[in-house]
Design an enzyme around this catalytic site. Structure first.
Site, short mmCIF file in Angstrom:
data_model
loop_
_atom_site.label_atom_id
_atom_site.label_comp_id
_atom_site.label_asym_id
_atom_site.label_seq_id
_atom_site.Cartn_x
_atom_site.Cartn_y
_atom_site.Cartn_z
N CYS A 1 0.61 -1.00 0.02
CA CYS A 1 0.08 0.18 0.19
C CYS A 1 0.96 1.13 -0.37
O CYS A 1 2.04 1.30 0.78
CB CYS A 1 -0.76 0.09 1.42
SG CYS A 1 -2.27 1.42 1.53
N LEU A 2 1.01 2.47 -0.76
CA LEU A 2 1.48 3.34 -0.94
C LEU A 2 1.38 4.23 0.23
O LEU A 2 2.41 5.13 0.78
CB LEU A 2 0.88 4.34 -2.10
CG LEU A 2 0.93 3.60 -3.10
CD1 LEU A 2 0.47 4.65 -4.52
CD2 LEU A 2 2.61 3.23 -3.86
N HIS B 1 -9.08 -4.02 -1.70
CA HIS B 1 -8.21 -3.11 -1.24
C HIS B 1 -8.58 -1.28 -1.13
O HIS B 1 -8.32 -1.12 -0.16
CB HIS B 1 -6.88 -3.41 -1.21
CG HIS B 1 -5.76 -2.73 -1.19
ND1 HIS B 1 -4.43 -3.06 -0.13
CD2 HIS B 1 -4.99 -0.80 -1.27
CE1 HIS B 1 -3.54 -1.94 0.39
NE2 HIS B 1 -4.21 -0.77 -0.56
N GLU B 2 -8.96 -0.86 -2.08
CA GLU B 2 -8.91 0.51 -2.39
C GLU B 2 -10.68 0.13 -2.00
O GLU B 2 -10.84 2.11 -1.30
CB GLU B 2 -8.54 0.04 -4.04
CG GLU B 2 -7.90 1.02 -4.22
CD GLU B 2 -6.66 0.72 -3.97
OE1 GLU B 2 -6.49 1.56 -3.56
OE2 GLU B 2 -5.50 0.15 -4.30
N HIS C 1 -10.55 0.94 2.07
CA HIS C 1 -9.67 2.32 1.93
C HIS C 1 -10.85 3.40 2.23
O HIS C 1 -10.79 4.39 3.44
CB HIS C 1 -8.96 3.01 1.07
CG HIS C 1 -7.40 2.44 1.28
ND1 HIS C 1 -6.60 2.94 2.36
CD2 HIS C 1 -6.50 1.96 -0.02
CE1 HIS C 1 -5.38 2.60 2.07
NE2 HIS C 1 -5.24 2.09 0.82
ZN ZN Z 1 -3.70 0.85 -0.69
#
Ligand code: ZN
Length: 189
Positions: free
Chosen positions: A103-104, A145-146, A149
């Site tokens: 993850c960034l 995952h996105e 967020h």
């Molecule tokens: Zn992420």
């Protein structure tokens, strides 16, 4: 081109529930700019997806894009750019698939996460047009995952086996499939 600063683990914006975007907002120049900036930012950081809260905008917007020859995910098909607004996810197959995720917002680390293997996503694209997409494999994981967020959830919350939460260097050395192959001689390529 504008690259935005990415919020990192610990920043409260990553733990907020993002709000839906209205029709008016979706067609606004501000949203077009935000989408462009997110694309620039994802490309600059080398990510495969980015959610708006990661660039300090608590709205239900995410982007996904990766190429088939991405070195980390070379066994998967590529995915052309998707702009995903106000998404709803339905699980189509409860069978669990595990992937090593990064993850960034959690730079330099990798963790093994198990998620439902097939989902249906209903969302609006960048023009506000309703879309339905069925995803499995790596794409299903990236979607989940996105979209997590947007609910203030990070992949680190979903790592059940904490011994599989590692720095990238240790991942490459001890956990990558290539590392396993080395110990498992005679396995076909
Ligand atoms: Zn992420």
């Amino acid at each position: 081109m504008a690259i935005r600063k990415i919020a990192r683990l610990g920043h409260p914006v990553l733990r907020e529930t993002a709000r839906e975007l209205s029709r008016e907002e979706i067609s606004s120049p501000e949203l077009k700019r935000l989408v462009r900036d997110m694309i620039d930012t994802m490309h600059d950081y080398g990510g495969v997806g980015l959610a708006a809260p990661q660039v300090h905008e608590s709205v239900r917007l995410a982007i996904i894009e990766f190429s088939a020859d991405n070195e980390r995910y070379e066994n998967d098909d590529g995915q052309p750019l998707l702009v995903i607004i106000n998404a709803r996810v339905k699980v189509l197959d409860e069978t669990i698939s595990g992937f090593w995720e990064g993850c960034l917002s959690v730079p330099g680390m990798r963790g093994y996460v198990e998620r439902p293997s097939k989902i249906e996503v209903n969302y609006l694209d960048e023009r506000g047009k309703p879309k339905t997409l069925v995803a499995d494999g790596f794409l299903a994981t990236v979607f989940q995952h996105e979209l997590d967020h947007l609910d203030g959830v990070l992949y680190v919350d979903k790592i059940t086996d904490k011994s599989k939460f590692t720095f990238n260097e240790e991942f490459a050395r001890y956990h990558a499939p290539e590392a396993a192959d080395e110990q498992d001689e005679g396995e076909p390529e």
